[in-house]
Design a protein around this motif. Structure first.
Motif, mmCIF file in Angstrom:
data_model
loop_
_atom_site.group_PDB
_atom_site.id
_atom_site.type_symbol
_atom_site.label_atom_id
_atom_site.label_comp_id
_atom_site.label_asym_id
_atom_site.label_seq_id
_atom_site.Cartn_x
_atom_site.Cartn_y
_atom_site.Cartn_z
ATOM 1 N N UNK A 1 0.899 -1.399 0.000
ATOM 2 C CA UNK A 1 0.088 -0.015 0.115
ATOM 3 C C UNK A 1 0.907 1.223 -0.006
ATOM 4 N N UNK A 2 2.037 1.205 0.861
ATOM 5 C CA UNK A 2 2.751 2.416 0.833
ATOM 6 C C UNK A 2 3.469 2.640 -0.605
ATOM 7 N N UNK A 3 3.764 1.509 -1.341
ATOM 8 C CA UNK A 3 4.262 1.706 -2.689
ATOM 9 C C UNK A 3 3.540 2.299 -3.751
ATOM 10 N N UNK A 4 2.280 2.095 -3.561
ATOM 11 C CA UNK A 4 1.188 2.295 -4.505
ATOM 12 C C UNK A 4 0.885 3.825 -3.977
ATOM 13 N N UNK A 5 0.603 4.135 -2.822
ATOM 14 C CA UNK A 5 0.348 5.622 -2.452
ATOM 15 C C UNK A 5 1.531 6.556 -3.070
ATOM 16 N N UNK A 6 2.781 6.144 -2.846
ATOM 17 C CA UNK A 6 3.715 7.361 -3.084
ATOM 18 C C UNK A 6 3.827 7.213 -4.753
ATOM 19 N N UNK A 7 4.016 5.972 -5.246
ATOM 20 C CA UNK A 7 4.480 5.992 -6.624
ATOM 21 C C UNK A 7 3.236 6.448 -7.447
ATOM 22 N N UNK A 8 2.119 6.592 -6.991
ATOM 23 C CA UNK A 8 1.171 7.139 -8.020
ATOM 24 C C UNK A 8 0.711 8.594 -7.787
ATOM 25 N N UNK A 9 0.897 8.865 -6.487
ATOM 26 C CA UNK A 9 0.235 10.357 -5.951
ATOM 27 C C UNK A 9 1.473 11.278 -5.699
ATOM 28 N N UNK A 10 2.586 10.774 -5.291
ATOM 29 C CA UNK A 10 3.717 11.713 -5.106
ATOM 30 C C UNK A 10 4.416 12.458 -6.201
ATOM 31 N N UNK A 11 4.609 13.731 -5.740
ATOM 32 C CA UNK A 11 5.127 14.833 -6.724
ATOM 33 C C UNK A 11 6.622 14.651 -6.713
ATOM 34 N N UNK A 12 7.493 15.186 -7.595
ATOM 35 C CA UNK A 12 8.996 15.213 -7.689
ATOM 36 C C UNK A 12 9.756 16.124 -6.829
ATOM 37 N N UNK A 13 10.535 15.961 -6.149
ATOM 38 C CA UNK A 13 11.205 17.011 -5.123
ATOM 39 C C UNK A 13 12.627 17.565 -5.403
ATOM 40 N N UNK A 14 13.296 16.371 -5.844
ATOM 41 C CA UNK A 14 14.888 16.610 -6.003
ATOM 42 C C UNK A 14 15.342 17.700 -6.590
ATOM 43 N N UNK A 15 16.168 18.291 -5.779
ATOM 44 C CA UNK A 15 17.184 19.717 -6.542
ATOM 45 C C UNK A 15 16.011 20.645 -6.964
ATOM 46 N N UNK A 16 15.066 21.106 -6.298
ATOM 47 C CA UNK A 16 14.026 21.812 -6.465
ATOM 48 C C UNK A 16 14.149 22.369 -5.222
ATOM 49 N N UNK A 17 14.140 24.022 -5.432
ATOM 50 C CA UNK A 17 13.870 25.055 -4.190
ATOM 51 C C UNK A 17 12.328 24.708 -3.420
ATOM 52 N N UNK A 18 12.436 24.795 -2.323
ATOM 53 C CA UNK A 18 11.399 24.762 -1.444
ATOM 54 C C UNK A 18 10.057 25.381 -2.095
ATOM 55 N N UNK A 19 10.451 26.958 -2.528
ATOM 56 C CA UNK A 19 9.493 27.626 -3.124
ATOM 57 C C UNK A 19 8.725 27.007 -4.253
ATOM 58 N N UNK A 20 9.668 26.275 -5.126
ATOM 59 C CA UNK A 20 9.275 25.876 -6.409
ATOM 60 C C UNK A 20 8.262 24.649 -6.259
ATOM 61 N N UNK A 21 8.635 23.976 -5.019
ATOM 62 C CA UNK A 21 7.707 22.594 -4.787
ATOM 63 C C UNK A 21 6.439 23.163 -4.280
ATOM 64 N N UNK A 22 6.448 24.270 -3.425
ATOM 65 C CA UNK A 22 5.269 24.669 -2.802
ATOM 66 C C UNK A 22 4.178 25.280 -3.869
ATOM 67 N N UNK A 23 4.677 25.586 -5.149
ATOM 68 C CA UNK A 23 3.630 26.036 -5.944
ATOM 69 C C UNK A 23 2.844 24.846 -6.915
#
Length: 398
Positions: free
Chosen positions: A376-398
């Motif tokens: 269930x963990x794999x499915x939740x993160x794999x399908x719903x999770x956004x990308x975040x690596x090497x992005x500024x926090x302010x960019x991820x927040x938008x």
């Protein structure tokens, strides 16, 4: 920067010590007559009920009063509560002060995540959390070693489990020294100067609503695997017919692996996308857990126990970094605290569920439950999770 990360992580070392000693002192609590074997689930539940209150209802104070102050006072809170707990002589007092300690630990957990994510640049966030957790997870072999040496004994007439708790509470000595050497979060200071206020409602607006639902599902199930092993490993080994002294020795050997999981994570932390780190480590937990559940020989139990520990701690690094990235500074502690609180309440119920599965289906049954939760963990993160690596926090927040 790294000296600040190390100091904050040193405070987190004592927080992890406090969280993880439950499983290691459990045989001592039973041996001293304070709790029956079935009472361990209640002891674990008391801690995680406190963690739920701390993360869900109190963690907002880090958004209001600052990361630095709450980092300090929450650490003092739970060390004092642990000292009082160490001198209890009945189950009610033991569980009450464990609950009170859990409130402080819950606030500290959220504060450290918010603090670290705001202190470091985007391209180093993953490595920062890996180093942070490597330091914090050093508490696991330390508490395992102390439990192995002290729990079967009563130095100076005081039960060994009480010594384990008191030695961890010594962290209060370094609190003020750490506090004088770490700065306030610059992002938090900047957010206090703006006119935009924090609101619980904001985490339920796009794009944060989808992230909040994803993290709640994740936290409801990831704890079944994580704490289902770490809080129960000595008991699981005893269930396999291993004597208490040998069980604590094997547990210590497995626990040595704890800091190495974050160090392995540091290699890939800022290269492999964060969401896939979580998915892959959840898969590794499921597989190594199922294999652990089939073993009887000491060497194989230790081998798969080490693999399970490494996978669990890589998942821990990834998820702590990930959830702190998904919300803006003004609601970071509040939102992370709320979604994280579902893991705390999950442990309360899953500890009884694991006890039931252990009694009815044995060790293999426990790890079948864990494997299903990791899917269930794999499915939740794999399908719903956004990308975040090497992005500024302010960019991820938008």
């Amino acid at each position: 920067m790294w000296s600040r990360v190390a100091l904050i992580s040193l405070g987190g070392f004592f927080e992890f010590y406090d969280i993880f000693f439950a499983g290691y002192i459990a045989p001592g609590l039973v041996r001293s007559g304070l709790l029956p074997p079935t009472g361990i689930a209640g002891f674990v539940a008391a801690m995680f009920s406190g963690l739920f209150v701390g993360t869900a209802l109190v963690s907002f104070v880090a958004d209001r009063f600052g990361r630095r102050a709450i980092f300090t006072y929450s650490l003092l809170w739970y060390t004092v509560a642990s000292v009082i707990m160490a001198f209890q002589h009945d189950a009610f007092g033991l569980n009450l002060w464990r609950f009170i300690s859990g409130i402080g630990v819950g606030v500290e957990l959220v504060t450290i995540d918010a603090y670290l994510s705001e202190l470091v640049p985007a391209n180093l966030r993953g490595r920062t959390f890996a180093i942070n957790q490597a330091i914090q997870f050093c508490a696991v072999p330390v508490v395992a070693l102390l439990a192995w040496l002290l729990v079967p004994r009563a130095p100076f007439g005081l039960d060994g489990w009480r010594w384990v708790v008191l030695l961890g509470a010594s962290g209060a000595i370094v609190v003020w020294w750490i506090r004088r050497r770490v700065p306030e979060s610059p992002r938090w200071l900047a957010s206090k100067q703006s006119a935009t206020g924090a609101s619980f409602v904001e985490m339920w607006r796009p794009p944060y609503r989808r992230r909040s639902v994803m993290l709640i599902v994740f936290h409801l199930f990831q704890t079944v695997g994580y704490y289902g092993f770490s809080n129960w490993v000595p008991t699981l080994l005893i269930k396999r017919g291993i004597a208490i002294t040998s069980s604590l020795r094997y547990t210590f050997i497995i626990a040595i692996a704890a800091p190495f999981g974050p160090l392995l994570a540091a290699v890939i932390a800022d290269q492999l996308e964060r969401k896939w780190q979580i998915v892959l480590s959840a898969f590794a937990i499921a597989v190594s857990g199922l294999l652990f559940g089939q073993m009887n020989g000491a060497a194989w139990l230790i081998f798969f126990g080490v693999l399970l520990t490494l996978a669990n701690n890589i998942l821990s690094v990834s998820c702590h970094a990930y959830q702190a990235e998904l919300y803006p500074t003004r609601i970071r502690a509040l939102a992370v605290g709320f979604v994280y609180s579902w893991s705390r309440i999950s442990v309360v119920f899953s500890s009884f569920l694991i006890g039931f599965f252990l009694d009815r289906f044995g060790v293999p049954g426990v790890f079948t439950l864990i494997a299903g939760s990791m899917l269930i963990v794999m499915l939740a993160i794999g399908f719903l999770g956004p990308r975040t690596n090497n992005l500024a926090l302010e960019t991820i927040s938008n």
